[in-house]
Design a protein around this motif. Sequence first.
Motif, PDB file in Angstrom:
ATOM      1  N   ARG A   4      11.205 -15.019  14.027  1.00 51.84           N
ATOM      2  CA  ARG A   4      10.803 -13.625  13.881  1.00 51.84           C
ATOM      3  C   ARG A   4      10.348 -13.327  12.446  1.00 51.84           C
ATOM      4  O   ARG A   4       9.287 -12.744  12.228  1.00 51.84           O
ATOM      5  CB  ARG A   4      11.965 -12.705  14.272  1.00 51.84           C
ATOM      6  CG  ARG A   4      11.606 -11.220  14.203  1.00 51.84           C
ATOM      7  CD  ARG A   4      12.777 -10.337  14.635  1.00 51.84           C
ATOM      8  NE  ARG A   4      12.399  -8.932  14.549  1.00 51.84           N
ATOM      9  CZ  ARG A   4      11.752  -8.278  15.501  1.00 51.84           C
ATOM     10  NH1 ARG A   4      11.397  -8.897  16.624  1.00 51.84           N
ATOM     11  NH2 ARG A   4      11.443  -7.003  15.347  1.00 51.84           N
ATOM     12  N   ASP A   5      11.154 -13.745  11.479  1.00 49.89           N
ATOM     13  CA  ASP A   5      10.797 -13.519  10.082  1.00 49.89           C
ATOM     14  C   ASP A   5       9.611 -14.379   9.667  1.00 49.89           C
ATOM     15  O   ASP A   5       8.748 -13.938   8.886  1.00 49.89           O
ATOM     16  CB  ASP A   5      11.985 -13.817   9.168  1.00 49.89           C
ATOM     17  CG  ASP A   5      13.103 -12.797   9.324  1.00 49.89           C
ATOM     18  OD1 ASP A   5      12.818 -11.659   9.748  1.00 49.89           O
ATOM     19  OD2 ASP A   5      14.264 -13.149   9.031  1.00 49.89           O
ATOM     20  N   LEU A   8       6.448 -12.697  10.784  1.00 46.82           N
ATOM     21  CA  LEU A   8       6.125 -11.528   9.974  1.00 46.82           C
ATOM     22  C   LEU A   8       5.519 -11.959   8.637  1.00 46.82           C
ATOM     23  O   LEU A   8       4.508 -11.398   8.188  1.00 46.82           O
ATOM     24  CB  LEU A   8       7.377 -10.693   9.753  1.00 46.82           C
ATOM     25  CG  LEU A   8       7.185  -9.261   9.247  1.00 46.82           C
ATOM     26  CD1 LEU A   8       6.311  -8.453  10.200  1.00 46.82           C
ATOM     27  CD2 LEU A   8       8.537  -8.582   9.074  1.00 46.82           C
ATOM     28  N   ILE A  39       5.309 -15.171  19.468  1.00 45.92           N
ATOM     29  CA  ILE A  39       4.753 -13.852  19.194  1.00 45.92           C
ATOM     30  C   ILE A  39       5.138 -12.885  20.302  1.00 45.92           C
ATOM     31  O   ILE A  39       5.629 -11.776  20.055  1.00 45.92           O
ATOM     32  CB  ILE A  39       3.218 -13.920  19.037  1.00 45.92           C
ATOM     33  CG1 ILE A  39       2.861 -14.755  17.802  1.00 45.92           C
ATOM     34  CG2 ILE A  39       2.630 -12.510  18.932  1.00 45.92           C
ATOM     35  CD1 ILE A  39       1.365 -14.940  17.603  1.00 45.92           C
ATOM     36  N   HIS A  42       9.104 -12.222  20.368  1.00 53.04           N
ATOM     37  CA  HIS A  42       9.699 -11.410  19.308  1.00 53.04           C
ATOM     38  C   HIS A  42       9.022 -10.059  19.111  1.00 53.04           C
ATOM     39  O   HIS A  42       9.689  -9.089  18.708  1.00 53.04           O
ATOM     40  CB  HIS A  42       9.672 -12.179  17.990  1.00 53.04           C
ATOM     41  CG  HIS A  42      10.609 -13.338  17.934  1.00 53.04           C
ATOM     42  ND1 HIS A  42      11.971 -13.184  17.883  1.00 53.04           N
ATOM     43  CD2 HIS A  42      10.369 -14.679  17.934  1.00 53.04           C
ATOM     44  CE1 HIS A  42      12.555 -14.382  17.847  1.00 53.04           C
ATOM     45  NE2 HIS A  42      11.604 -15.304  17.876  1.00 53.04           N
ATOM     46  N   TYR A  43       7.708  -9.971  19.389  1.00 55.87           N
ATOM     47  CA  TYR A  43       6.992  -8.735  19.068  1.00 55.87           C
ATOM     48  C   TYR A  43       6.221  -8.136  20.248  1.00 55.87           C
ATOM     49  O   TYR A  43       5.760  -7.011  20.152  1.00 55.87           O
ATOM     50  CB  TYR A  43       6.029  -8.987  17.901  1.00 55.87           C
ATOM     51  CG  TYR A  43       6.759  -9.269  16.618  1.00 55.87           C
ATOM     52  CD1 TYR A  43       7.255  -8.240  15.831  1.00 55.87           C
ATOM     53  CD2 TYR A  43       6.983 -10.582  16.194  1.00 55.87           C
ATOM     54  CE1 TYR A  43       7.942  -8.497  14.652  1.00 55.87           C
ATOM     55  CE2 TYR A  43       7.670 -10.854  15.019  1.00 55.87           C
ATOM     56  CZ  TYR A  43       8.151  -9.808  14.255  1.00 55.87           C
ATOM     57  OH  TYR A  43       8.839 -10.060  13.096  1.00 55.87           O
ATOM     58  N   SER A  45       3.251  -8.559  21.343  1.00 56.23           N
ATOM     59  CA  SER A  45       1.808  -8.822  21.265  1.00 56.23           C
ATOM     60  C   SER A  45       1.422  -9.095  19.824  1.00 56.23           C
ATOM     61  O   SER A  45       2.158  -8.767  18.877  1.00 56.23           O
ATOM     62  CB  SER A  45       1.011  -7.623  21.777  1.00 56.23           C
ATOM     63  OG  SER A  45       1.153  -6.513  20.910  1.00 56.23           O
ATOM     64  N   LYS A  46       0.257  -9.694  19.674  1.00 60.78           N
ATOM     65  CA  LYS A  46      -0.266  -9.930  18.326  1.00 60.78           C
ATOM     66  C   LYS A  46      -0.467  -8.615  17.593  1.00 60.78           C
ATOM     67  O   LYS A  46      -0.178  -8.503  16.391  1.00 60.78           O
ATOM     68  CB  LYS A  46      -1.594 -10.686  18.413  1.00 60.78           C
ATOM     69  CG  LYS A  46      -2.226 -10.983  17.053  1.00 60.78           C
ATOM     70  CD  LYS A  46      -3.717 -11.244  17.164  1.00 60.78           C
ATOM     71  CE  LYS A  46      -4.502  -9.956  17.331  1.00 60.78           C
ATOM     72  NZ  LYS A  46      -5.967 -10.159  17.216  1.00 60.78           N
ATOM     73  N   ALA A  48       1.092  -5.735  17.944  1.00 62.02           N
ATOM     74  CA  ALA A  48       2.361  -5.151  17.505  1.00 62.02           C
ATOM     75  C   ALA A  48       2.882  -5.870  16.260  1.00 62.02           C
ATOM     76  O   ALA A  48       3.405  -5.232  15.330  1.00 62.02           O
ATOM     77  CB  ALA A  48       3.388  -5.221  18.625  1.00 62.02           C
ATOM     78  N   LEU A  49       2.735  -7.185  16.221  1.00 61.64           N
ATOM     79  CA  LEU A  49       3.163  -7.959  15.057  1.00 61.64           C
ATOM     80  C   LEU A  49       2.326  -7.591  13.833  1.00 61.64           C
ATOM     81  O   LEU A  49       2.868  -7.360  12.738  1.00 61.64           O
ATOM     82  CB  LEU A  49       3.037  -9.452  15.360  1.00 61.64           C
ATOM     83  CG  LEU A  49       3.196 -10.411  14.167  1.00 61.64           C
ATOM     84  CD1 LEU A  49       4.521 -10.198  13.460  1.00 61.64           C
ATOM     85  CD2 LEU A  49       3.062 -11.856  14.659  1.00 61.64           C
ATOM     86  N   LYS A  52       3.249  -4.123  12.464  1.00 59.92           N
ATOM     87  CA  LYS A  52       4.500  -4.135  11.701  1.00 59.92           C
ATOM     88  C   LYS A  52       4.295  -4.811  10.351  1.00 59.92           C
ATOM     89  O   LYS A  52       4.791  -4.332   9.316  1.00 59.92           O
ATOM     90  CB  LYS A  52       5.604  -4.848  12.488  1.00 59.92           C
ATOM     91  CG  LYS A  52       6.947  -4.852  11.757  1.00 59.92           C
ATOM     92  CD  LYS A  52       8.056  -5.385  12.626  1.00 59.92           C
ATOM     93  CE  LYS A  52       9.396  -5.399  11.880  1.00 59.92           C
ATOM     94  NZ  LYS A  52       9.800  -4.061  11.403  1.00 59.92           N
TER      95      LYS A  52
END
Length: 204
Positions: A4-5, A8, A39, A42-43, A45-46, A48-49, A52
Amino acid sequence: MGHRDDLLTGAKRCLVEKGYARTTARDIVAASGTNLASIGYHYGSKEALLNKALIEAVVESGDELGRAVAAEADADPGADPVSRFQAVWTRIIQEFSDHHELWAASLEIFGQVDRVPEIRQAYADAIQEGREGMAAMFRRMSPETGAESSPAVGSFLQALATGVMVQWLVDPERAPTGPELAEAFRTLLAWQRGAAAGEGPAPE
């Protein structure tokens, strides 16, 4: 860090290197050392990632800018207001130049604010923080003007910062510099003094 990190961090790197619209899911995977399935897991969709990542990156860069501007505003308390104004705006413009790619990516997403509520809220909060930061800077630089005037001045300076940023992103060769903004400030002060004295416009 977990996936996840890592995602990001990789997405932030892609925003700087490729921009918002040109970044693909595979770009993020390559930058983060993860996989495509991560992706979605954890998020969702691309997009949404990336949203953020951009919000976090803009907030982080805005905080850095705020600290730099506050330090510049306090650097020479004995300087006259216009000189301090020039020093502050020279530093702001330098920050825009140093983080050009990130600020360009932030502008790409303005078209989505009506469709993505979290982006609208994040940007609204960032703008308000900018107003408050500019107002606080104004109070430190010009305490004699009174605190009641600083919210409006903070909004004015935040609007000026946004406009200057756009000009530097679009046309850096002709965008205003710190000294040029200071000269405009001097001109406005002269007009204000003339109006207060009841003088009309200068003859052509």
